[in-house]
Design a protein around this motif. Structure first.
Motif, short mmCIF file in Angstrom:
data_model
loop_
_atom_site.label_atom_id
_atom_site.label_comp_id
_atom_site.label_asym_id
_atom_site.label_seq_id
_atom_site.Cartn_x
_atom_site.Cartn_y
_atom_site.Cartn_z
N THR A 100 0.83 -1.21 0.00
CA THR A 100 0.00 0.00 0.00
C THR A 100 0.86 1.26 0.00
O THR A 100 0.59 2.22 -0.72
CB THR A 100 -0.95 -0.01 1.21
OG1 THR A 100 -1.88 -1.10 1.07
CG2 THR A 100 -1.72 1.29 1.32
N SER A 101 1.92 1.27 0.80
CA SER A 101 2.75 2.46 0.90
C SER A 101 3.75 2.59 -0.24
O SER A 101 4.56 3.52 -0.28
CB SER A 101 3.49 2.48 2.25
OG SER A 101 4.32 1.35 2.39
N SER A 102 3.71 1.64 -1.19
CA SER A 102 4.53 1.77 -2.41
C SER A 102 3.69 2.29 -3.57
O SER A 102 4.22 2.49 -4.67
CB SER A 102 5.14 0.42 -2.79
OG SER A 102 4.14 -0.45 -3.30
N CYS A 103 2.40 2.49 -3.34
CA CYS A 103 1.46 2.85 -4.40
C CYS A 103 1.40 4.37 -4.60
O CYS A 103 1.04 5.10 -3.66
CB CYS A 103 0.07 2.31 -4.06
SG CYS A 103 -1.21 2.81 -5.22
N PRO A 104 1.73 4.88 -5.78
CA PRO A 104 1.69 6.33 -6.01
C PRO A 104 0.30 6.93 -5.80
O PRO A 104 0.18 8.07 -5.36
CB PRO A 104 2.13 6.47 -7.48
CG PRO A 104 2.88 5.22 -7.78
CD PRO A 104 2.24 4.15 -6.95
N VAL A 105 -0.75 6.17 -6.12
CA VAL A 105 -2.11 6.68 -5.91
C VAL A 105 -2.37 6.87 -4.42
O VAL A 105 -2.96 7.87 -4.00
CB VAL A 105 -3.15 5.72 -6.52
CG1 VAL A 105 -4.57 6.22 -6.22
CG2 VAL A 105 -2.95 5.58 -8.02
N PHE A 106 -1.90 5.94 -3.61
CA PHE A 106 -2.09 6.04 -2.16
C PHE A 106 -1.34 7.24 -1.60
O PHE A 106 -1.80 7.90 -0.68
CB PHE A 106 -1.64 4.75 -1.47
CG PHE A 106 -1.92 4.72 0.00
CD1 PHE A 106 -3.19 4.45 0.48
CD2 PHE A 106 -0.90 4.97 0.92
CE1 PHE A 106 -3.45 4.43 1.84
CE2 PHE A 106 -1.15 4.95 2.28
CZ PHE A 106 -2.44 4.67 2.75
N TRP A 107 -0.15 7.53 -2.15
CA TRP A 107 0.63 8.68 -1.67
C TRP A 107 -0.14 9.97 -1.85
O TRP A 107 -0.07 10.87 -1.01
CB TRP A 107 1.94 8.80 -2.44
CG TRP A 107 2.87 7.65 -2.31
CD1 TRP A 107 2.87 6.69 -1.34
CD2 TRP A 107 3.95 7.31 -3.20
NE1 TRP A 107 3.87 5.78 -1.56
CE2 TRP A 107 4.55 6.14 -2.69
CE3 TRP A 107 4.45 7.89 -4.35
CZ2 TRP A 107 5.64 5.53 -3.31
CZ3 TRP A 107 5.55 7.29 -4.97
CH2 TRP A 107 6.13 6.13 -4.46
N THR A 108 -0.85 10.07 -2.97
CA THR A 108 -1.51 11.34 -3.32
C THR A 108 -2.98 11.39 -2.95
O THR A 108 -3.58 12.46 -2.98
CB THR A 108 -1.37 11.60 -4.84
OG1 THR A 108 -1.95 10.50 -5.55
CG2 THR A 108 0.08 11.73 -5.23
N ASP A 109 -3.56 10.24 -2.62
CA ASP A 109 -4.98 10.19 -2.29
C ASP A 109 -5.17 9.36 -1.03
O ASP A 109 -5.24 8.14 -1.09
CB ASP A 109 -5.77 9.59 -3.46
CG ASP A 109 -7.28 9.56 -3.21
OD1 ASP A 109 -7.70 9.92 -2.09
OD2 ASP A 109 -8.03 9.17 -4.11
N GLY A 110 -5.28 10.02 0.08
CA GLY A 110 -5.39 9.32 1.36
C GLY A 110 -6.68 8.55 1.54
O GLY A 110 -6.82 7.78 2.50
N GLN A 111 -7.65 8.71 0.62
CA GLN A 111 -8.92 8.01 0.73
C GLN A 111 -8.93 6.66 -0.01
O GLN A 111 -9.84 5.85 0.19
CB GLN A 111 -10.05 8.89 0.16
CG GLN A 111 -10.19 10.24 0.85
CD GLN A 111 -10.43 10.11 2.34
OE1 GLN A 111 -11.30 9.36 2.77
NE2 GLN A 111 -9.64 10.82 3.12
N TYR A 112 -7.94 6.44 -0.86
CA TYR A 112 -7.88 5.19 -1.63
C TYR A 112 -7.71 4.00 -0.69
O TYR A 112 -6.88 4.03 0.22
CB TYR A 112 -6.73 5.27 -2.63
CG TYR A 112 -6.45 4.01 -3.41
CD1 TYR A 112 -7.47 3.26 -3.98
CD2 TYR A 112 -5.13 3.58 -3.60
CE1 TYR A 112 -7.20 2.11 -4.70
CE2 TYR A 112 -4.85 2.44 -4.34
CZ TYR A 112 -5.89 1.71 -4.88
OH TYR A 112 -5.63 0.57 -5.60
#
Length: 252
Positions: free
Chosen positions: A171-183
């Motif tokens: 999860t913490s390697s995912c660029p979407v997760f870095w920029t969107d805390g709701q994903y």
């Protein structure tokens, strides 16, 4: 019976395992005194078979007791010591020093995308909140007298996603997760997959509805970072794709 005599030459000494000095550059942060994280370097003497976790222990026990990180089993099962090592998410207890380029410093920092608490420790609550939201437990209306039967083929259908240890490396390697805390993030979807495709479970459609949300599986951009980061070798991207397909079919 030994045939050695007093005149026999002494046995050769055991080979001495060589050690070497490794430089670890660690991203430090103390919320009580620091406005921003800073990098600090440490030189430690290590054996080739030592792990990054061993180096962190030596630093904490011998050089700076204030160094803060999580660890528990130290055998790649508990998932506590996920961190970024040379820019890649890994478990410190599974990363051997000899597998890294020791001619250069080893950079160690906390995983990204989660609130930094201190040094290598992040707040895992947002991660576990997403995990809980996908209802990661068996949902069944019947109560069998002995056990819920399942064939080997049915069990194999979701075997890969049972291996998750909730380390948050994917999860913490995912660029979407870095920029969107709701994903929801890869780990939550992996744990939903584990029950969606379980033949004993009756809550698949509930989970598919949850993951059909705008912050669900459709936020995945298929960069494969999650699969590469998983210390258990789970095919995370494939699991996410299978959940997408199930949503489109309307059933597992």
């Amino acid at each position: 019976m030994s045939t050695a005599t007093l005149d026999s030459p002494p046995a050769p000494a055991d080979d001495v395992i060589p050690t070497f000095t490794v430089t670890l550059i660690i991203r430090r942060f103390n919320p009580d005194t620091d406005d921003e994280p800073t990098w600090q370097d440490f030189d430690v003497e290590m054996y080739p078979t030592d792990r990054v976790l061993d180096a962190l222990h030596k630093i904490k026990w011998e050089q700076d007791g204030s160094l803060t990180f999580r660890r528990s089993c130290a055998h790649g099962i508990c998932g506590s010591d996920a961190m970024r090592i040379n820019g890649r998410n890994r478990l410190a207890c599974k990363t051997l020093i000899k597998d890294l380029d020791i001619t250069k410093p080893i950079y160690v920092e906390a995983i990204k995308g989660l609130p930094l608490e201190k040094d290598l420790v992040v707040d895992m609550e947002p991660f576990f909140a997403s995990f809980r939201e996908v209802q990661p437990f068996l949902i069944a209306s019947s109560k069998p007298e002995k056990e819920r039967l399942q064939s080997a083929t049915e069990r194999a259908r979701f075997d890969d996603t049972t291996k998750c240890i909730l380390c948050a490396a994917c999860t913490s390697s995912c660029p979407v997760f870095w920029t969107d805390g709701q994903y929801f993030g890869p780990a939550a979807i992996v744990n939903a997959h584990r029950f969606i495709f379980d033949s004993r479970d009756e809550g698949a459609n509930v989970r598919l509805d949850i993951l059909n949300d705008k912050e669900g599986v459709w936020r995945c951009r298929t960069t494969f970072n999650c699969s590469e980061a998983c210390p258990r070798g789970i095919q995370v991207t494939q699991a996410i794709a299978e959940v997408k397909q199930a949503i489109m079919r309307g059933k597992p």
